[in-house]
Design a protein around this motif. Structure first.
Motif, PDB file in Angstrom:
ATOM      1  N   GLU A 385      30.503  10.491  33.318  1.00 57.67           N
ATOM      2  CA  GLU A 385      29.911  10.300  34.544  1.00 57.67           C
ATOM      3  C   GLU A 385      29.381  11.797  35.143  1.00 57.67           C
ATOM      4  O   GLU A 385      28.443  11.792  36.012  1.00 57.67           O
ATOM      5  N   ASP A 386      29.170  12.911  34.248  1.00 52.39           N
ATOM      6  CA  ASP A 386      28.918  14.017  34.413  1.00 52.39           C
ATOM      7  C   ASP A 386      27.308  14.305  34.158  1.00 52.39           C
ATOM      8  O   ASP A 386      26.701  13.400  33.411  1.00 52.39           O
ATOM      9  N   ASN A 387      26.704  15.070  35.247  1.00 51.61           N
ATOM     10  CA  ASN A 387      25.040  15.357  35.042  1.00 51.61           C
ATOM     11  C   ASN A 387      25.197  16.789  35.314  1.00 51.61           C
ATOM     12  O   ASN A 387      24.962  17.549  36.313  1.00 51.61           O
ATOM     13  N   ALA A 408      38.367  33.060  26.812  1.00 52.74           N
ATOM     14  CA  ALA A 408      38.323  32.046  25.871  1.00 52.74           C
ATOM     15  C   ALA A 408      37.842  30.676  26.672  1.00 52.74           C
ATOM     16  O   ALA A 408      37.268  29.693  25.783  1.00 52.74           O
ATOM     17  N   CYS A 409      37.463  30.800  27.820  1.00 53.58           N
ATOM     18  CA  CYS A 409      36.916  29.752  28.266  1.00 53.58           C
ATOM     19  C   CYS A 409      36.050  30.140  29.752  1.00 53.58           C
ATOM     20  O   CYS A 409      36.561  31.095  30.432  1.00 53.58           O
ATOM     21  N   VAL A 410      34.873  29.310  29.962  1.00 54.98           N
ATOM     22  CA  VAL A 410      34.256  29.648  31.188  1.00 54.98           C
ATOM     23  C   VAL A 410      34.379  28.091  31.878  1.00 54.98           C
ATOM     24  O   VAL A 410      33.820  27.112  31.309  1.00 54.98           O
ATOM     25  N   GLN A 411      34.411  28.208  33.073  1.00 54.70           N
ATOM     26  CA  GLN A 411      34.459  27.120  34.008  1.00 54.70           C
ATOM     27  C   GLN A 411      33.269  26.997  34.782  1.00 54.70           C
ATOM     28  O   GLN A 411      33.175  27.695  35.650  1.00 54.70           O
ATOM     29  N   ALA A 412      32.451  25.591  34.842  1.00 60.19           N
ATOM     30  CA  ALA A 412      31.068  25.328  35.551  1.00 60.19           C
ATOM     31  C   ALA A 412      31.858  24.917  36.719  1.00 60.19           C
ATOM     32  O   ALA A 412      32.795  23.817  36.842  1.00 60.19           O
ATOM     33  N   PRO A 413      31.132  24.938  37.970  1.00 63.80           N
ATOM     34  CA  PRO A 413      31.824  24.353  39.122  1.00 63.80           C
ATOM     35  C   PRO A 413      31.143  22.912  39.153  1.00 63.80           C
ATOM     36  O   PRO A 413      30.083  22.793  38.184  1.00 63.80           O
ATOM     37  N   LEU A 414      32.051  22.170  39.724  1.00 63.44           N
ATOM     38  CA  LEU A 414      31.628  20.588  39.950  1.00 63.44           C
ATOM     39  C   LEU A 414      31.304  20.261  41.345  1.00 63.44           C
ATOM     40  O   LEU A 414      31.722  20.604  42.379  1.00 63.44           O
ATOM     41  N   GLU A 415      29.988  19.752  41.577  1.00 56.11           N
ATOM     42  CA  GLU A 415      29.491  19.432  42.730  1.00 56.11           C
ATOM     43  C   GLU A 415      29.496  17.728  42.922  1.00 56.11           C
ATOM     44  O   GLU A 415      28.830  17.169  42.139  1.00 56.11           O
ATOM     45  N   ILE A 416      29.983  17.364  44.180  1.00 62.32           N
ATOM     46  CA  ILE A 416      30.110  16.087  44.311  1.00 62.32           C
ATOM     47  C   ILE A 416      28.583  15.443  44.992  1.00 62.32           C
ATOM     48  O   ILE A 416      28.527  16.149  46.023  1.00 62.32           O
ATOM     49  N   THR A 417      28.183  14.313  44.519  1.00 64.56           N
ATOM     50  CA  THR A 417      26.956  14.165  45.007  1.00 64.56           C
ATOM     51  C   THR A 417      26.960  12.875  46.112  1.00 64.56           C
ATOM     52  O   THR A 417      26.000  12.640  46.642  1.00 64.56           O
ATOM     53  N   THR A 499      27.823  21.192  37.368  1.00 64.03           N
ATOM     54  CA  THR A 499      27.701  19.991  36.990  1.00 64.03           C
ATOM     55  C   THR A 499      27.960  18.823  38.114  1.00 64.03           C
ATOM     56  O   THR A 499      28.978  19.125  39.101  1.00 64.03           O
ATOM     57  N   PHE A 500      27.223  18.054  38.127  1.00 66.50           N
ATOM     58  CA  PHE A 500      26.917  16.885  39.547  1.00 66.50           C
ATOM     59  C   PHE A 500      27.678  15.608  38.919  1.00 66.50           C
ATOM     60  O   PHE A 500      27.640  15.195  37.649  1.00 66.50           O
ATOM     61  N   GLU A 501      28.480  15.108  39.573  1.00 67.95           N
ATOM     62  CA  GLU A 501      29.118  13.852  39.400  1.00 67.95           C
ATOM     63  C   GLU A 501      29.592  13.276  40.912  1.00 67.95           C
ATOM     64  O   GLU A 501      29.634  13.985  41.897  1.00 67.95           O
ATOM     65  N   ALA A 502      29.684  11.938  40.756  1.00 66.55           N
ATOM     66  CA  ALA A 502      30.184  11.100  41.876  1.00 66.55           C
ATOM     67  C   ALA A 502      31.536  11.124  41.934  1.00 66.55           C
ATOM     68  O   ALA A 502      32.455  10.742  40.914  1.00 66.55           O
ATOM     69  N   GLY A 503      32.017  11.279  43.161  1.00 65.42           N
ATOM     70  CA  GLY A 503      33.582  11.323  43.378  1.00 65.42           C
ATOM     71  C   GLY A 503      33.983  10.018  43.849  1.00 65.42           C
ATOM     72  O   GLY A 503      33.234   9.096  44.122  1.00 65.42           O
ATOM     73  N   PRO A 504      35.156   9.420  43.871  1.00 60.83           N
ATOM     74  CA  PRO A 504      35.848   8.056  44.355  1.00 60.83           C
ATOM     75  C   PRO A 504      35.517   8.155  45.741  1.00 60.83           C
ATOM     76  O   PRO A 504      35.387   8.586  46.465  1.00 60.83           O
ATOM     77  N   GLU A 505      35.254   6.572  46.097  1.00 57.96           N
ATOM     78  CA  GLU A 505      34.544   6.456  47.275  1.00 57.96           C
ATOM     79  C   GLU A 505      35.761   5.321  48.080  1.00 57.96           C
ATOM     80  O   GLU A 505      35.424   5.313  49.357  1.00 57.96           O
ATOM     81  N   ARG A 657      31.509   6.556  38.736  1.00 57.59           N
ATOM     82  CA  ARG A 657      30.127   6.145  39.507  1.00 57.59           C
ATOM     83  C   ARG A 657      29.125   7.060  38.809  1.00 57.59           C
ATOM     84  O   ARG A 657      29.505   8.283  38.264  1.00 57.59           O
ATOM     85  N   LYS A 658      28.003   6.657  39.151  1.00 57.79           N
ATOM     86  CA  LYS A 658      26.792   7.433  38.688  1.00 57.79           C
ATOM     87  C   LYS A 658      26.392   8.702  39.709  1.00 57.79           C
ATOM     88  O   LYS A 658      26.621   8.315  40.750  1.00 57.79           O
ATOM     89  N   PRO A 659      26.169   9.725  38.907  1.00 60.52           N
ATOM     90  CA  PRO A 659      25.735  10.916  39.994  1.00 60.52           C
ATOM     91  C   PRO A 659      24.500  10.319  40.773  1.00 60.52           C
ATOM     92  O   PRO A 659      23.567   9.793  40.394  1.00 60.52           O
ATOM     93  N   LEU A 660      24.495  10.852  42.070  1.00 58.43           N
ATOM     94  CA  LEU A 660      23.382  10.502  43.058  1.00 58.43           C
ATOM     95  C   LEU A 660      22.232  11.626  42.890  1.00 58.43           C
ATOM     96  O   LEU A 660      21.016  11.009  43.508  1.00 58.43           O
ATOM     97  N   ALA A 661      22.475  12.482  42.306  1.00 55.39           N
ATOM     98  CA  ALA A 661      21.337  13.524  42.328  1.00 55.39           C
ATOM     99  C   ALA A 661      21.477  14.125  41.038  1.00 55.39           C
ATOM    100  O   ALA A 661      22.435  14.456  40.287  1.00 55.39           O
ATOM    101  N   ALA A 662      20.283  14.484  40.586  1.00 54.07           N
ATOM    102  CA  ALA A 662      20.115  15.096  39.036  1.00 54.07           C
ATOM    103  C   ALA A 662      19.901  16.738  39.439  1.00 54.07           C
ATOM    104  O   ALA A 662      19.101  16.941  40.305  1.00 54.07           O
ATOM    105  N   PRO A 663      20.210  17.742  38.534  1.00 50.93           N
ATOM    106  CA  PRO A 663      19.828  19.068  38.853  1.00 50.93           C
ATOM    107  C   PRO A 663      18.488  19.445  38.392  1.00 50.93           C
ATOM    108  O   PRO A 663      17.800  18.683  37.482  1.00 50.93           O
ATOM    109  N   ASN A 664      17.751  20.287  38.917  1.00 46.21           N
ATOM    110  CA  ASN A 664      16.569  20.815  38.660  1.00 46.21           C
ATOM    111  C   ASN A 664      16.546  21.858  37.656  1.00 46.21           C
ATOM    112  O   ASN A 664      17.285  22.762  37.988  1.00 46.21           O
ATOM    113  N   PRO A 665      15.843  21.957  36.519  1.00 45.65           N
ATOM    114  CA  PRO A 665      15.891  22.918  35.587  1.00 45.65           C
ATOM    115  C   PRO A 665      15.653  24.334  36.308  1.00 45.65           C
ATOM    116  O   PRO A 665      14.814  24.422  37.154  1.00 45.65           O
TER     117      PRO A 665
END
Length: 665
Positions: A385-387, A408-417, A499-505, A657-665
């Motif tokens: 479901e990630d964007n 060894a690892c870098v973690q990107a933040p997750l944003e709930i849309t 990364t944008f994703e939709a959380g449980p509703e 669920r589908k993310p409701l917003a897409a990131p802008n480059p």
């Protein structure tokens, strides 16, 4: 050179920006119309002379390009990309999508006057399984693969990947008798056949790999002998104590477990002053020449509804396509998802990996199966479901470049849309803001143990292999992998592009996911506490303390929260009724009320610090929902403990669920 005037020396063209090269090539080489496969270009011979002057490496490809009716102007642009990306002409040509792999291989075979095969029977391949697996993993690993013909003879299968026509022609001229036994096969066709050939051996190997290499670090056995003995003895002692002195036993347990609750409160308060708010996107320089291969793994299970959106999101990732490989990892019996993927027009750098039905049915098992099939120097993990932000791979790679091999690892933040979809999604988004904008940055800044999020992790492949990869038996593979990386003295850092994703509703969506997380935290704690002294020595005191708070503390806090509420309520009623209270009852009332109040306050303040001005408009709702939400977490915790006892390796599916917003480059 005919009618053309050279405006730059050939040696200097590799440093000219691609846009300028594009203008140069297309001003000098006329283009009648955009290329469409199979359409002749009718370009003059002078175009080819000019292109080969700029890019001498094109000379060996011109006969093949003529067979494909591929315009020289487009070929020159592909050659420019090849120089910039440090790749080879063929890889860039196929990655462009202007020529299909099947058409290319047919033309390649016709140019060399050798055979071509469009399909392979995996059972007729003649190749050692170990070599087949190594060939699938390493792009430049060439092994002799033969196939048994129906006549009983055998033919050599040659995939022309990274192989120019002149190279193979020279070999065939040297050994003319071999040409009759050579068949050209598309790389994708060969990979699928090799994967099918080794699938059973590979899945058996990956399921047992971590247990074989580091048995003490595998969740295949939930608790070892001494842990089971201690647990059994403890439960018997508790039963006897409750029968002999119930009030004293309850008070002692209450006080002991409250310490865990208070430690979680203290951790949140410690992170509050250092919680950075989300700032502007980082200023990322352009990609340099010769970027490494990046592998992206996406595990899917019953995700047919969001497959098109996933393909679109992955298509926006900024990375040279010839250096990018994306693996869509699916269970082989998940026909709905596989059919949905099959209905999409996948580019050549996206490959479907079908995981055999063997061993635990978990996401980490699927990822462990796909890892040996990936060839990237860096590996990124996304959920279905990630964007992800298009530049996330670039930022991650830059961070790896700037750091030593211990990163060894870098973690990107997750944003709930979908935070506004209802109370559950609002609280879920608030939790994620506190975690990814507050707590995790604080932990990484202080070089403390960092539990990873379940997605948007970017790994240095060598480190991932060193620690054993994902544990197929751990249902919270991200937390376990973060612990193992720390035990092997590796570091984790945060990057900024999200990364944008939709959380449980709904409750029905949220509960299975939270149950699985809490069950996995208990699994992880039990696995790594098999030898507490070794864990403390490897992690250091600070990270060892974090391990107790983050895994044991969070779960115990969730388990005892209802008891704190009930105890405080009962004692408050007695106080209101003016009944005589003992000293320990008075102290317990004060202790519980303080614990609960500090717990809510620390939770709300940490989250408040990470919210934007727009997000803070709904903070009053969050404050009202917090007590109810914490009771929901308690229910999930008790459910997790029960599942750990009954079904320790069961993976509860979360509806995405589908993310409701897409990131802008």
């Amino acid at each position: 050179m005919g009618d053309f005037q050279i405006v730059a020396p050939v040696a200097g063209l590799s440093s000219v920006p691609i846009g300028d090269l594009d203008d140069l090539i297309h001003s000098a080489v006329p283009r009648e119309r955009p290329f469409e496969g199979g359409v002749a270009s009718n370009e003059p011979d002078s175009s080819a002379r000019f292109a080969t002057y700029l890019y001498p490496e094109l000379a060996g490809w011109l006969p093949l390009l003529e067979r494909l009716s591929f315009p020289v102007s487009e070929a020159a642009y592909i050659a420019a990309l090849t120089r910039r990306n440090g790749t080879d002409f063929q890889s860039e040509l196929l990655a462009s999508g202007l020529v299909g792999e099947d058409s290319f291989c047919r033309a390649f075979a016709a140019e060399l006057d050798v055979g071509y095969t469009a399909s392979l029977n995996p059972g007729r391949l003649i190749v050692p399984d170990e070599s087949a697996i190594e060939s699938l993993r390493r792009r430049n690993w060439r092994i002799p693969v033969k196939i048994e013909e129906k006549s009983g003879s055998s033919s050599y299968l040659v995939s022309p990947e990274r192989l120019a026509p002149g190279q193979l022609r020279a070999l065939l001229d040297r050994y003319p008798e071999v040409s009759k036994r050579v068949k050209i096969v598309a790389q994708g066709t060969l990979r699928r056949a090799l994967s099918e050939r080794v699938r059973i051996d590979l899945v058996k190997a990956v399921v047992s790999d971590l247990f074989d290499r580091y048995p003490a670090l595998s969740a295949r056995i939930v608790a070892n002998a001494w842990q089971g003995s201690v647990l059994g003895a403890g439960l018997m002692a508790l039963l006897v104590s409750l029968l002999a002195a119930p009030a004293t036993t309850y008070a002692a347990l209450h006080l002991c477990f409250s310490v865990f609750f208070l430690s979680c409160v203290g951790l949140r308060f410690a992170a509050i002053p250092w919680s950075p708010r989300r700032g502007d996107a980082p200023d990322l320089p352009a990609l340099a020449d010769g970027v490494p291969v990046y592998s992206v793994l996406v595990a899917l299970y019953k995700e047919q509804e969001i497959v098109p959106d996933l393909i679109a999101a992955l298509g926006r990732l900024v990375w040279p396509k010839a250096r990018l490989e994306i693996k869509l990892v699916c269970e082989e019996d998940d026909l709905a998802t596989l059919n949905a993927i099959g209905a999409c027009d996948l580019p050549g750098h996206i490959e479907v990996v079908k995981v055999p039905v063997f061993g635990p049915r978990t996401k980490p098992k699927a990822l462990a199966y796909a890892l040996p099939l990936a060839s990237g120097e860096f590996v990124a993990l996304f959920d279905a479901e990630d964007n992800p932000h298009p530049l996330q791979l670039v930022e991650a790679w830059r961070r790896f470049q700037e750091s030593g091999p211990d990163l060894a690892c870098v973690q990107a933040p997750l944003e709930i849309t979908n935070r506004r979809a209802g109370p559950v999604s609002l609280m879920f988004a608030f939790e994620y803001a506190a975690l990814f904008r507050g707590l995790l940055p604080w932990l990484t800044r202080n070089r403390l143990l960092t539990p990873l999020g379940g997605t948007s992790n970017h790994f240095r492949r060598s480190a991932l292999d060193h620690v054993g990869g994902w544990d197929p038996y751990n249902v919270t593979e991200d937390a376990d992998l973060g612990m193992r990386l720390a035990r092997f003295a590796y570091r984790t850092e945060m990057i900024s592009l999200p990364t944008f994703e939709a959380g449980p509703e709904r409750w029905s969506e949220w509960l299975p996911q939270r149950t699985r997380w809490l069950k996995g935290w208990v699994q992880t704690w039990l696995v790594h506490m098999r030898d507490p002294m070794a864990l403390a020595w490897q992690l250091g005191f600070g990270s060892f303390l974090m391990a107790q708070i983050l895994f044991a503390g969070m779960v115990v806090s969730a388990l005892i929260h209802p008891f704190l509420i009930v105890t405080a309520f009962v004692l408050a009623l007695e106080l209101a009724a003016e009944r005589t209270m003992s000293t320990w009852q008075s102290n317990m009332l004060i202790f519980d009320v303080t614990n609960i109040a500090c717990g809510y306050i620390s939770f709300l303040l940490l989250g408040w610090q990470t919210l934007t001005k727009t997000e803070r408009k709904t903070f009053w709702k969050i404050a009202l929902y917090t007590p109810v939400y914490w009771m929901m977490i308690s229910i999930a915790a008790w459910r997790a403990v029960w599942q750990l006892w009954q079904r320790p390796h069961h993976w509860e599916k979360t509806r995405h669920r589908k993310p409701l917003a897409a990131p802008n480059p």
